[in-house]
Design an enzyme around this catalytic site. Structure first.
Site, PDB file in Angstrom:
ATOM      1  N   ASN A  34       1.031  -1.190   0.090  1.00 49.37           N
ATOM      2  CA  ASN A  34      -0.112   0.063   0.146  1.00 49.37           C
ATOM      3  C   ASN A  34       1.156   1.289  -0.001  1.00 49.37           C
ATOM      4  OD1 ASN A  34      -1.837   2.150   0.539  1.00 49.37           O
ATOM      5  ND2 ASN A  34      -2.039   1.435   2.636  1.00 49.37           N
ATOM      6  N   LYS A  36       0.301   4.250  -0.262  1.00 45.70           N
ATOM      7  CA  LYS A  36      -0.645   5.583   0.499  1.00 45.70           C
ATOM      8  C   LYS A  36      -0.280   6.737  -0.377  1.00 45.70           C
ATOM      9  CE  LYS A  36      -0.100   3.451   4.838  1.00 45.70           C
ATOM     10  NZ  LYS A  36       0.130   3.374   6.189  1.00 45.70           N
ATOM     11  N   HIS A 120      -9.632   1.273   4.887  1.00 49.52           N
ATOM     12  CA  HIS A 120      -8.029   1.253   5.492  1.00 49.52           C
ATOM     13  C   HIS A 120      -8.381   2.180   6.903  1.00 49.52           C
ATOM     14  CE1 HIS A 120      -4.294   2.645   6.453  1.00 49.52           C
ATOM     15  NE2 HIS A 120      -3.738   1.525   6.025  1.00 49.52           N
ATOM     16  N   GLU A 122      -6.814   4.496   7.839  1.00 51.51           N
ATOM     17  CA  GLU A 122      -6.312   5.977   7.713  1.00 51.51           C
ATOM     18  C   GLU A 122      -7.708   6.591   7.065  1.00 51.51           C
ATOM     19  OE1 GLU A 122      -2.884   5.478   5.713  1.00 51.51           O
ATOM     20  OE2 GLU A 122      -1.802   5.045   7.445  1.00 51.51           O
ATOM     21  N   GLU A 192      -5.338  -5.202  10.398  1.00 49.05           N
ATOM     22  CA  GLU A 192      -4.304  -3.956  10.790  1.00 49.05           C
ATOM     23  C   GLU A 192      -4.741  -3.250  11.829  1.00 49.05           C
ATOM     24  OE1 GLU A 192      -2.450  -2.921   6.503  1.00 49.05           O
ATOM     25  OE2 GLU A 192      -4.033  -1.646   6.973  1.00 49.05           O
ATOM     26  N   GLY A 198       2.703   2.226  10.754  1.00 50.36           N
ATOM     27  CA  GLY A 198       3.471   3.031  10.608  1.00 50.36           C
ATOM     28  C   GLY A 198       4.297   3.346  11.873  1.00 50.36           C
ATOM     29  N   SER A 238       3.593  -2.364  10.033  1.00 51.10           N
ATOM     30  CA  SER A 238       4.671  -2.385  10.437  1.00 51.10           C
ATOM     31  C   SER A 238       5.507  -3.545   9.799  1.00 51.10           C
ATOM     32  CB  SER A 238       5.354  -2.021  11.922  1.00 51.10           C
ATOM     33  OG  SER A 238       4.842  -0.649  11.933  1.00 51.10           O
ATOM     34  N   GLY A 259       2.836  -1.319   4.291  1.00 51.16           N
ATOM     35  CA  GLY A 259       2.975   0.308   3.879  1.00 51.16           C
ATOM     36  C   GLY A 259       4.244   0.624   3.654  1.00 51.16           C
TER      37      GLY A 259
HETATM   38  P1  PGA Z   1       3.005   0.198   7.493  1.00 51.08           P
HETATM   39  O1  PGA Z   1       1.432   0.553   6.777  1.00 51.08           O
HETATM   40  O2  PGA Z   1       3.458  -0.924   6.985  1.00 51.08           O
HETATM   41  O3  PGA Z   1       3.663   1.259   7.185  1.00 51.08           O
HETATM   42  O4  PGA Z   1       2.571  -0.001   8.699  1.00 51.08           O
HETATM   43  C1  PGA Z   1       0.385  -0.624   6.807  1.00 51.08           C
HETATM   44  C2  PGA Z   1      -0.761  -0.089   6.286  1.00 51.08           C
HETATM   45  O5  PGA Z   1      -1.328   0.972   6.499  1.00 51.08           O
HETATM   46  O6  PGA Z   1      -1.482  -0.855   5.332  1.00 51.08           O
END
Ligand code: PGA
Length: 280
Positions: A34, A36, A120, A122, A192, A198, A238, A259
């Site tokens: 992803n 983003k 997601h 976010e 998630e 993140g 992560s 991500g």
């Molecule tokens: P991240 O994001 O691997 O940077 O933690 C994962 C995601 O939001 O899908």
């Protein structure tokens, strides 16, 4: 066709680990990236040029990249050349209309995508996504022939407040509401935990497995035992080359939604290649 059952929490104890003993897994692994709000068209071309050589001989897992809307069309062309799939990160549930700034499922399909992320965290936290809109988006994606990757997960406060299972149950029950078993079959779920996204703070493999088993059990209750056994449940939060191995060793983890580590072709390839050595 059987409709979704409305609740599985009441039956949560008896089958809690039922799907955990499946060995070998009947599910094909999937590694999804992803991006983003990162990468221009030039960045996208550079990424695919760098990723391609890493994938020769990799056949044992599905690979998906979710670029921003502006790069979807080009990414889909480049992905096609190296045998992988492209996903959008979001969509609007209407087919077309006066919805300034929105993109429909049909447009995403037209750009060459096979999947779309939905729900997601976010989008839920920053853009007002609800379980109801997730449900509408799933229906729109299915109608257009897109495979939804539906994201669910609890916040830190919810975990610390002992609400994890209740949150997952609500997100699954409302998000998947009214879908038949056939409609559910192309859907992937991404667990998630918001506190792991993140932050560099990955869920331990044990915590992830516990949530995945709970989700699989929920799919069994909401859809059918067969759907639960076949459902691919990805972990996100992560994921890095150095922690993918422990996560993928868990019986109910069928892949990862990556991500930050998906932005660099080498680290994304290292996550994919782990799958390769594990599967052979
Ligand atoms: P991240 O994001 O691997 O940077 O933690 C994962 C995601 O939001 O899908």
């Amino acid at each position: 066709m059987r409709m979704m059952r409305t609740s599985f929490l009441a039956h949560s104890q008896d089958h809690h680990w039922r799907y955990s003993s499946l060995s070998p897994s009947p599910r094909r692994p999937v590694i999804a990236g992803n991006w983003k709000m990162y990468k221009t068209l030039a960045d996208t071309e550079a990424f695919f040029a760098a990723l391609g050589p890493h994938l020769s001989g990799v056949t044992q897992c599905d690979i998906v990249i979710a670029p921003p809307f502006t790069a979807l069309r080009r990414a889909a062309e480049l992905a096609n050349e190296i045998g992988i799939a492209v996903s959008a990160q979001d969509l609007h549930w209407e087919r077309e209309g006066a919805f300034t700034g929105a993109i429909s499922a049909g447009m995403i399909r037209d750009a060459g995508c096979r999947h779309t992320l939905i729900g997601h965290s976010e989008r839920r936290q920053l853009f007002g996504e609800t379980d109801e809109s997730v449900n509408k988006k799933i229906r729109a994606a299915l109608l257009a022939g897109l495979g939804p990757i539906v994201c669910i997960g609890e916040t830190l406060a919810e975990r610390e407040g002992g609400q994890t299972e209740a949150v997952l149950e609500r997100q699954l029950t409302q998000g998947l509401s009214g879908l038949t078993e056939d409609e559910f079959s192309p859907i992937m779920i991404a667990y998630e935990p918001v506190w792991a996204i993140g932050t560099g703070r990955t869920a331990t493999p044990e915590i992830a497995q516990q949530a995945h088993a709970y989700i699989r059990q929920g799919i069994g209750r909401l859809v059918s035992d067969g759907a639960a056994e076949k459902a691919r449940i990805l972990y996100g939060g992560s994921v890095k080359p150095d922690n993918i191995r422990g996560l993928m060793a868990q019986p109910d983890l069928d892949g990862a939604l990556v991500g930050g580590a998906s932005l660099d072709a080498n680290s994304f390839a290292a996550i994919i290649r782990y799958e390769r050595s594990e599967a052979q």
